[in-house]
Design a protein around this motif. Structure first.
Motif, PDB file in Angstrom:
ATOM      1  N   UNK A  31      52.973 -18.075  60.672  1.00  0.00           N
ATOM      2  CA  UNK A  31      52.918 -16.671  60.263  1.00  0.00           C
ATOM      3  C   UNK A  31      53.784 -15.788  61.165  1.00  0.00           C
ATOM      4  N   UNK A  32      53.789 -16.062  62.483  1.00  0.00           N
ATOM      5  CA  UNK A  32      54.602 -15.237  63.380  1.00  0.00           C
ATOM      6  C   UNK A  32      56.092 -15.360  63.047  1.00  0.00           C
ATOM      7  N   UNK A  33      56.517 -16.547  62.620  1.00  0.00           N
ATOM      8  CA  UNK A  33      57.930 -16.710  62.267  1.00  0.00           C
ATOM      9  C   UNK A  33      58.319 -15.818  61.099  1.00  0.00           C
ATOM     10  N   UNK A  34      57.394 -15.584  60.172  1.00  0.00           N
ATOM     11  CA  UNK A  34      57.675 -14.717  59.034  1.00  0.00           C
ATOM     12  C   UNK A  34      57.703 -13.245  59.445  1.00  0.00           C
ATOM     13  N   UNK A  35      56.749 -12.842  60.268  1.00  0.00           N
ATOM     14  CA  UNK A  35      56.749 -11.458  60.736  1.00  0.00           C
ATOM     15  C   UNK A  35      58.016 -11.167  61.547  1.00  0.00           C
ATOM     16  N   UNK A  36      58.398 -12.126  62.385  1.00  0.00           N
ATOM     17  CA  UNK A  36      59.611 -11.945  63.178  1.00  0.00           C
ATOM     18  C   UNK A  36      60.847 -11.856  62.275  1.00  0.00           C
ATOM     19  N   UNK A  37      60.896 -12.669  61.245  1.00  0.00           N
ATOM     20  CA  UNK A  37      62.060 -12.678  60.352  1.00  0.00           C
ATOM     21  C   UNK A  37      62.294 -11.293  59.739  1.00  0.00           C
ATOM     22  N   UNK A  38      61.204 -10.603  59.423  1.00  0.00           N
ATOM     23  CA  UNK A  38      61.336  -9.321  58.728  1.00  0.00           C
ATOM     24  C   UNK A  38      61.074  -8.115  59.635  1.00  0.00           C
ATOM     25  N   UNK A  39      61.107  -8.354  60.940  1.00  0.00           N
ATOM     26  CA  UNK A  39      61.009  -7.254  61.888  1.00  0.00           C
ATOM     27  C   UNK A  39      59.667  -6.546  61.878  1.00  0.00           C
ATOM     28  N   UNK A  40      58.586  -7.292  61.657  1.00  0.00           N
ATOM     29  CA  UNK A  40      57.253  -6.715  61.572  1.00  0.00           C
ATOM     30  C   UNK A  40      56.422  -7.101  62.792  1.00  0.00           C
ATOM     31  N   UNK A  41      55.492  -6.234  63.159  1.00  0.00           N
ATOM     32  CA  UNK A  41      54.625  -6.501  64.296  1.00  0.00           C
ATOM     33  C   UNK A  41      53.521  -7.472  63.880  1.00  0.00           C
ATOM     34  N   UNK A  42      53.539  -8.625  64.473  1.00  0.00           N
ATOM     35  CA  UNK A  42      52.602  -9.685  64.102  1.00  0.00           C
ATOM     36  C   UNK A  42      51.193  -9.404  64.617  1.00  0.00           C
ATOM     37  N   UNK A  43      51.078  -9.011  65.889  1.00  0.00           N
ATOM     38  CA  UNK A  43      49.758  -8.898  66.510  1.00  0.00           C
ATOM     39  C   UNK A  43      48.867  -7.893  65.787  1.00  0.00           C
ATOM     40  N   UNK A  44      49.460  -6.793  65.299  1.00  0.00           N
ATOM     41  CA  UNK A  44      48.646  -5.767  64.646  1.00  0.00           C
ATOM     42  C   UNK A  44      48.144  -6.194  63.270  1.00  0.00           C
ATOM     43  N   UNK A  45      48.643  -7.322  62.749  1.00  0.00           N
ATOM     44  CA  UNK A  45      48.173  -7.822  61.453  1.00  0.00           C
ATOM     45  C   UNK A  45      46.954  -8.726  61.580  1.00  0.00           C
ATOM     46  N   UNK A  46      46.621  -9.124  62.799  1.00  0.00           N
ATOM     47  CA  UNK A  46      45.592 -10.144  63.009  1.00  0.00           C
ATOM     48  C   UNK A  46      44.186  -9.548  62.948  1.00  0.00           C
ATOM     49  N   UNK A  47      43.241 -10.391  62.560  1.00  0.00           N
ATOM     50  CA  UNK A  47      41.824 -10.052  62.630  1.00  0.00           C
ATOM     51  C   UNK A  47      41.275 -10.689  63.904  1.00  0.00           C
ATOM     52  N   UNK A  48      41.098  -9.902  64.970  1.00  0.00           N
ATOM     53  CA  UNK A  48      40.703 -10.494  66.253  1.00  0.00           C
ATOM     54  C   UNK A  48      39.300 -11.069  66.268  1.00  0.00           C
ATOM     55  N   UNK A  49      38.517 -10.792  65.230  1.00  0.00           N
ATOM     56  CA  UNK A  49      37.165 -11.373  65.175  1.00  0.00           C
ATOM     57  C   UNK A  49      37.186 -12.843  64.780  1.00  0.00           C
ATOM     58  N   UNK A  50      38.340 -13.325  64.308  1.00  0.00           N
ATOM     59  CA  UNK A  50      38.476 -14.720  63.884  1.00  0.00           C
ATOM     60  C   UNK A  50      39.230 -15.517  64.951  1.00  0.00           C
ATOM     61  N   UNK A  51      38.893 -16.803  65.110  1.00  0.00           N
ATOM     62  CA  UNK A  51      39.530 -17.602  66.167  1.00  0.00           C
ATOM     63  C   UNK A  51      40.999 -17.899  65.877  1.00  0.00           C
ATOM     64  N   UNK A  52      41.748 -18.136  66.944  1.00  0.00           N
ATOM     65  CA  UNK A  52      43.163 -18.461  66.835  1.00  0.00           C
ATOM     66  C   UNK A  52      43.348 -19.707  65.980  1.00  0.00           C
ATOM     67  N   UNK A  53      44.354 -19.666  65.123  1.00  0.00           N
ATOM     68  CA  UNK A  53      44.722 -20.760  64.217  1.00  0.00           C
ATOM     69  C   UNK A  53      43.687 -21.038  63.123  1.00  0.00           C
ATOM     70  N   UNK A  54      42.714 -20.134  62.954  1.00  0.00           N
ATOM     71  CA  UNK A  54      41.828 -20.209  61.785  1.00  0.00           C
ATOM     72  C   UNK A  54      42.410 -19.292  60.718  1.00  0.00           C
ATOM     73  N   UNK A  55      42.473 -19.756  59.466  1.00  0.00           N
ATOM     74  CA  UNK A  55      43.270 -19.076  58.443  1.00  0.00           C
ATOM     75  C   UNK A  55      42.856 -17.625  58.207  1.00  0.00           C
ATOM     76  N   UNK A  56      41.569 -17.301  58.378  1.00  0.00           N
ATOM     77  CA  UNK A  56      41.141 -15.929  58.111  1.00  0.00           C
ATOM     78  C   UNK A  56      41.561 -14.944  59.202  1.00  0.00           C
ATOM     79  N   UNK A  57      42.102 -15.427  60.298  1.00  0.00           N
ATOM     80  CA  UNK A  57      42.623 -14.533  61.329  1.00  0.00           C
ATOM     81  C   UNK A  57      43.904 -13.823  60.857  1.00  0.00           C
TER      82      UNK A  57
END
Length: 335
Positions: free
Chosen positions: A155-181
């Protein structure tokens, strides 16, 4: 201008796609359900229709005159559009290219045609300045390989490709590498204040992913998920995100994305079934819908009731594939 649609008395456009085959009959069901469930809806219902061209080996236009007549009776407007990027190779792209044929600066909500309107949609407090989309989805993409990149890297590779902020898209209540994050939608509905702005960005991102994906996507399938891969990037880039509680009626009391008739009868509420049977009952509607084999068999010939009897709606299998398998074992699966 937040809440443009409701402040204008529900005057936003509803857009679906109609074409030859099942979608023209699903469009009839959609239009009938809208008129039955939200008779005060003051906006336009637009049925976007792809036109013949080099990307369609066969004519994609609706070919049942009866379906066209009934759609007109329900107040639907048929809007022609050209397929320049997708066509028959990826018909899900219709929902992208149709937006470019709409009027600019008119709030819209797009629905997949296999949706029923089950409540007064015009009362939903949309904020058309903050786009969003359906969360009725499973973790279908990406497909994680044992030695390949994980969810975050993909997912980060896609956000980077289009100049978008990746971290602000995440749901921090979900664990890293779990799809609902990660921001991931079902493309069954989405909305924004301008269809052309949304459509251009959707088209640019989807075709870029298709034609030149980041290296992290080298082993990832994009058919049929391309629209759902691009959609979060479009919505995040336009300042939107996950739907808030004010939109709970979508995929709730106001709409039902039923996908296939066997799934509808297997898992949806008695209220949805009653609405379906009611809108299918008028003779002018029945005459048209009986031309579509799944509707004829499941609504008019009792297969739906047989499918429904196989399941306890209070204890459904957690994954859709398990429901499909049960239906197939009983010869009750049709698309």
């Amino acid at each position: 201008m937040a809440g443009t649609g409701t402040r204008a008395g529900g005057r936003f456009d509803i857009v679906i796609v109609g074409q030859a085959g099942r979608l023209q009959y699903e469009a009839v069901l959609f239009a009938a359900s809208l008129r039955a469930s939200d008779p005060d809806f003051a906006g336009r219902l637009i049925v976007a229709e792809p036109q013949p061209g080099p990307l369609w080996p066969a004519d994609p236009r609706m070919d049942d005159p009866g379906a066209r007549d009934v759609l007109s009776e329900f107040g639907a407007e048929i809007l022609e559009f050209e397929s320049r990027a997708f066509g028959a190779a990826y018909p899900q792209g219709n929902k992208i290219e149709a937006l470019l044929a709409l009027e600019s600066d008119r709030p819209f909500i797009f629905f997949d045609t296999d949706t029923l309107i089950t409540g007064p949609l015009s009362r939903v407090p949309f904020d058309f300045d903050r786009p969003s989309a359906s969360m009725r989805r499973e973790g279908t993409w990406p497909v994680i390989e044992p030695y390949g990149p994980g969810q975050s890297a993909i997912w980060k590779s896609l956000y980077d490709r289009f100049g978008l902020d990746f971290d602000s898209s995440l749901d921090p209540s979900q664990p890293d590498d779990y799809w609902q994050r990660y921001l991931y939608f079902n493309a069954g509905w989405f909305f924004y204040r301008c269809p052309v702005t949304f459509g251009r960005r959707f088209l640019d991102i989807a075709t870029a992913i298709r034609d030149d994906p980041p290296p992290e996507l080298v082993c990832q399938p994009l058919d049929p998920w391309l629209d759902q891969v691009a959609l979060p990037l479009v919505i995040h880039g336009l300042g939107g995100g996950r739907p808030g509680p004010e939109l709970a009626g979508l995929d709730g009391d106001m709409t039902c994305h039923w996908r296939t008739l066997p799934l509808l009868f297997a898992r949806e509420s008695d209220r949805v079934i009653a609405l379906l049977e009611r809108i299918c009952a008028p003779n002018r509607v029945k005459k048209v819908l009986k031309a579509h084999e799944p509707i004829k068999r499941f609504v008019y010939q009792g297969k739906g009731a047989r499918a429904r009897a196989l399941f306890d709606r209070a204890a459904l299998p957690r994954r859709e594939q398990a429901i499909r398998s049960i239906l197939k074992r009983h010869n009750l699966w049709m698309r």
